[in-house]
Write a protein that holds these residues in place. Structure first.
Motif, PDB file in Angstrom:
ATOM      1  N   GLU A  31       0.423  -1.204   0.021  1.00  0.00           N
ATOM      2  CA  GLU A  31       0.326   0.345  -0.079  1.00  0.00           C
ATOM      3  C   GLU A  31       0.950   1.034  -0.002  1.00  0.00           C
ATOM      4  O   GLU A  31       1.971   1.463   1.012  1.00  0.00           O
ATOM      5  N   LYS A  32       0.516   2.122  -0.764  1.00  0.00           N
ATOM      6  CA  LYS A  32       1.300   3.151  -0.749  1.00  0.00           C
ATOM      7  C   LYS A  32       1.124   4.533   0.345  1.00  0.00           C
ATOM      8  O   LYS A  32      -0.224   4.223   0.885  1.00  0.00           O
ATOM      9  N   LYS A  33       1.813   5.128   0.476  1.00  0.00           N
ATOM     10  CA  LYS A  33       1.237   5.877   1.337  1.00  0.00           C
ATOM     11  C   LYS A  33       2.096   7.278   1.923  1.00  0.00           C
ATOM     12  O   LYS A  33       2.878   7.833   0.765  1.00  0.00           O
ATOM     13  N   ASN A  34       1.015   8.882   1.821  1.00  0.00           N
ATOM     14  CA  ASN A  34       1.745   9.860   1.667  1.00  0.00           C
ATOM     15  C   ASN A  34       2.031   9.966   3.399  1.00  0.00           C
ATOM     16  O   ASN A  34       0.972  10.439   4.166  1.00  0.00           O
ATOM     17  N   PHE A  35       3.149  10.462   3.924  1.00  0.00           N
ATOM     18  CA  PHE A  35       4.020  10.253   4.188  1.00  0.00           C
ATOM     19  C   PHE A  35       4.083  11.422   4.742  1.00  0.00           C
ATOM     20  O   PHE A  35       3.543  11.852   6.081  1.00  0.00           O
ATOM     21  N   TYR A  36       4.023  12.749   3.624  1.00  0.00           N
ATOM     22  CA  TYR A  36       3.720  14.198   4.532  1.00  0.00           C
ATOM     23  C   TYR A  36       2.558  14.089   4.818  1.00  0.00           C
ATOM     24  O   TYR A  36       2.824  15.046   5.922  1.00  0.00           O
ATOM     25  N   ALA A  37       1.894  13.725   4.195  1.00  0.00           N
ATOM     26  CA  ALA A  37       0.154  13.788   4.718  1.00  0.00           C
ATOM     27  C   ALA A  37       0.521  13.364   6.142  1.00  0.00           C
ATOM     28  O   ALA A  37      -0.476  14.275   7.194  1.00  0.00           O
ATOM     29  N   ALA A  64      11.728  19.924   6.813  1.00  0.00           N
ATOM     30  CA  ALA A  64      13.441  19.629   5.718  1.00  0.00           C
ATOM     31  C   ALA A  64      12.706  19.174   4.689  1.00  0.00           C
ATOM     32  O   ALA A  64      13.417  19.045   3.231  1.00  0.00           O
ATOM     33  N   PHE A  65      11.980  18.596   4.823  1.00  0.00           N
ATOM     34  CA  PHE A  65      10.791  17.818   3.335  1.00  0.00           C
ATOM     35  C   PHE A  65      10.557  18.907   2.436  1.00  0.00           C
ATOM     36  O   PHE A  65      11.430  18.254   0.965  1.00  0.00           O
ATOM     37  N   ASP A  66      10.322  20.140   2.685  1.00  0.00           N
ATOM     38  CA  ASP A  66       9.722  20.723   1.830  1.00  0.00           C
ATOM     39  C   ASP A  66      11.520  21.425   1.169  1.00  0.00           C
ATOM     40  O   ASP A  66      11.214  21.452  -0.179  1.00  0.00           O
TER      41      ASP A  66
END
Length: 72
Positions: A31-37, A64-66
């Motif tokens: 399953e793909k997950k949106n870790f940012y969300a 850091a992600f941004d």
């Protein structure tokens, strides 16, 4: 560690009522997950709970992600 704790942790991880040891790596990562969300939701939850240390921790992760993704 107490085996009952491990069983309850496993049940939470793979779903209530699931048999011990039925989860496989192929299904766990399919399953793909949106870790940012997810991180953004956790940050908001920490803020709403007045846990500013937790809020700042998640804010650092998102910043850091941004920066890594060159988001403004």
């Amino acid at each position: 560690m107490d085996e009952k704790k491990l069983d309850s942790i496993s049940a939470l991880r793979i779903g209530a009522g699931a048999e011990k040891g039925t989860e496989s790596f192929s299904t766990a990562f399919a399953e793909k997950k949106n870790f940012y969300a997810i991180a953004e939701e956790m940050m908001k939850m920490q803020y709403e709970c007045h846990n500013l240390a937790g809020y700042v921790s998640y804010k650092k992760i998102l910043s850091a992600f941004d920066a890594f993704m060159d988001k403004d």
